[in-house]
Design an enzyme around this catalytic site. Structure first.
Site, mmCIF file in Angstrom:
data_model
loop_
_atom_site.group_PDB
_atom_site.id
_atom_site.type_symbol
_atom_site.label_atom_id
_atom_site.label_comp_id
_atom_site.label_asym_id
_atom_site.label_seq_id
_atom_site.Cartn_x
_atom_site.Cartn_y
_atom_site.Cartn_z
ATOM 1 N N ILE A 74 0.833 -1.209 0.000
ATOM 2 C CA ILE A 74 0.000 0.000 0.000
ATOM 3 C C ILE A 74 0.866 1.256 0.000
ATOM 4 C CG2 ILE A 74 -1.901 1.175 1.173
ATOM 5 C CD1 ILE A 74 -2.441 -1.728 0.161
ATOM 6 N N GLU A 75 1.968 1.215 0.736
ATOM 7 C CA GLU A 75 2.811 2.394 0.897
ATOM 8 C C GLU A 75 3.617 2.721 -0.359
ATOM 9 O OE1 GLU A 75 3.382 4.724 2.995
ATOM 10 O OE2 GLU A 75 2.104 4.119 4.663
ATOM 11 N N SER A 76 4.247 1.713 -0.945
ATOM 12 C CA SER A 76 5.245 1.998 -1.981
ATOM 13 C C SER A 76 5.172 1.071 -3.183
ATOM 14 C CB SER A 76 6.649 1.879 -1.369
ATOM 15 O OG SER A 76 6.869 0.543 -0.914
ATOM 16 N N TYR B 267 -6.859 4.781 2.454
ATOM 17 C CA TYR B 267 -5.634 4.051 2.801
ATOM 18 C C TYR B 267 -5.934 2.698 3.458
ATOM 19 C CZ TYR B 267 -0.997 3.299 4.873
ATOM 20 O OH TYR B 267 0.222 2.779 5.247
#
Length: 423
Positions: A125-127, A231
């Site tokens: 999800i982040e990167s 998110y």
């Protein structure tokens, strides 16, 4: 008595409805037990866990699937993200390719701490599992740590090394931070994960805002920024797809791909071709092949662990052809010399085994040779990263890494630091 039987029947029906329905699977997947989940959004992790099948499964994704504990969600934002994933079937292929060297390590660290396995999906999800990713907020690495959070949790960031891109230090810091947030928000993982994205202050204010108005404080009811509202659903959607096996997660072998070995001193590689893989596994080193001023470990392919240890044991002692001699002149100081060569005073003292800042005219210092020429380039009208890279025979990726750029957009007048070589 009738009322008691009626109540008991309703309870049994409710419990039955909360169970996940097993999906059809291939014969090889049938051995993977269905995860136990809980349906309460404020208690996102069940107190029960199935026995570990770490040694039974051959796929890291299935190892994760067997331990999923977050409740399935029918919220529209989660379903919207599920639909997005399903409409991009190649997405998980890209993710699996990037994650292959690192995912098992992340999973093992999450398991070791007894944290919900869903946290191992957060780099997705982040990167998008891009170790060198930068954001416009100056976050970096798989876990997109900001400089402030990284340094708070002991991650080293210097002109030579950015530990936010190191799988070991960054994972430790991210899980430390998430553990703190989980405790900070009274055991609510949705709130903790939201705070990881937007900051604990915003989440606390949103909870307080709803409480004052007698509203629900469930994550989906909080007035949070748009990015954060999407998110947590992204994470839940990915977990849901994995749990129900609604799309293909290309297999990542469930055996050690990398070895974390001690690195007692800095190294400048003299066989780039032989150790090119190290740049991918250790992206924190901004001046590869110089492995200087980093942590006390290095990540190498598991199959090359002994080869690396033999290589390090045979490295020539300083000085070598990878170091230059600098004669101290009038007006020089360690700080002046360090700044001139993009070093810190601490690094300069380490390279030369100096115990004080006192230096004498005529003494000789050792400095690493990392480029034939270092220059500051001023961006002009019509420039682009591609044009600059082509002109100087370097790569766009190197320019972005040297200057911590998250985007390809340049402004006229910007200054870029370039390290050029004759070859």
């Amino acid at each position: 008595m009738y009322l008691f039987r009626f109540t008991l029947l309703c309870s049994l029906l409710l419990l039955s409805a909360c169970k996940t329905t097993p999906t059809s699977s291939t014969p090889t997947q049938a051995k993977t037990p269905e995860p136990i989940v809980t349906a309460n959004p404020d208690k996102t992790v069940s107190t029960q866990r199935r026995p570990s099948i770490d040694e039974q499964t051959e796929d890291v994704w299935q190892r994760i699937r067997s331990q999923l504990t977050f409740a399935p969600s029918a919220h529209e934002s989660v379903q919207a993200r599920v639909d997005w994933y399903l409409s991009h079937p190649n997405y998980m292929h890209v993710i699996s390719e990037r994650a292959a060297p690192f995912l098992l390590y992340v999973v093992e660290q999450v398991e070791r701490r007894g944290l919900p396995i869903e946290l191992a999906l957060m780099p997705l999800i982040e990167s998008d599992f891009d170790t060198t990713a930068y954001s416009h907020k100056h976050a970096s690495g798989l876990w997109q740590l900001t400089p402030l959070i990284a340094k708070h949790y002991g991650v080293k960031i210097t002109p030579w090394y950015d530990g936010r891109q190191d799988i070991v230090d960054a994972t430790n810091a991210a899980l430390d931070f998430l553990s703190y947030l989980h405790k900070r928000f009274d055991g609510n993982w949705y709130h903790a994960i939201a705070a990881y994205n937007t900051g604990e202050g915003r989440v606390s204010q949103a909870i307080k805002f709803n409480k004052q108005r007698g509203k629900s404080t469930h994550f989906f009811d909080l007035p949070l920024p748009k990015q954060t509202r999407h998110y947590v659903p992204k994470l839940l959607a990915a977990a849901q797809l994995l749990r129900k096996q609604q799309m293909e997660f290309p297999k990542i072998p469930n055996h050690t791909a990398i070895a974390v070995l001690p690195l007692e001193q800095g190294v400048i590689l003299n066989t780039d071709k032989a150790w090119r893989k190290l740049q991918t596994l250790n992206p924190g080193y901004t001046r590869f092949p110089a492995l200087l001023d980093g942590p006390d470990h290095i990540v190498v392919p598991a199959l090359q662990a002994q080869q690396w240890q033999d290589y390090v044991a045979k490295l020539p002692a300083m000085p070598s052809d990878q170091w230059q001699h600098y004669t101290i002149k009038k007006g020089d100081s360690l700080s002046v010399i360090a700044q001139r060569h993009t070093l810190t005073v601490s690094q300069l003292k380490t390279f030369n085994q100096l115990k004080s800042n006192n230096i004498k005219i005529g003494d000789t210092l050792l400095l690493p040779i990392l480029a034939d020429k270092q220059m500051d380039y001023t961006v002009r009208a019509g420039d682009s990263l591609w044009r600059i890279a082509k002109h100087f025979n370097i790569s766009v990726h190197e320019i972005k890494k040297w200057n911590a750029l998250s985007k390809d957009v340049l402004q006229v007048g910007d200054t870029l630091k370039l390290y050029l070589s004759k070859t």
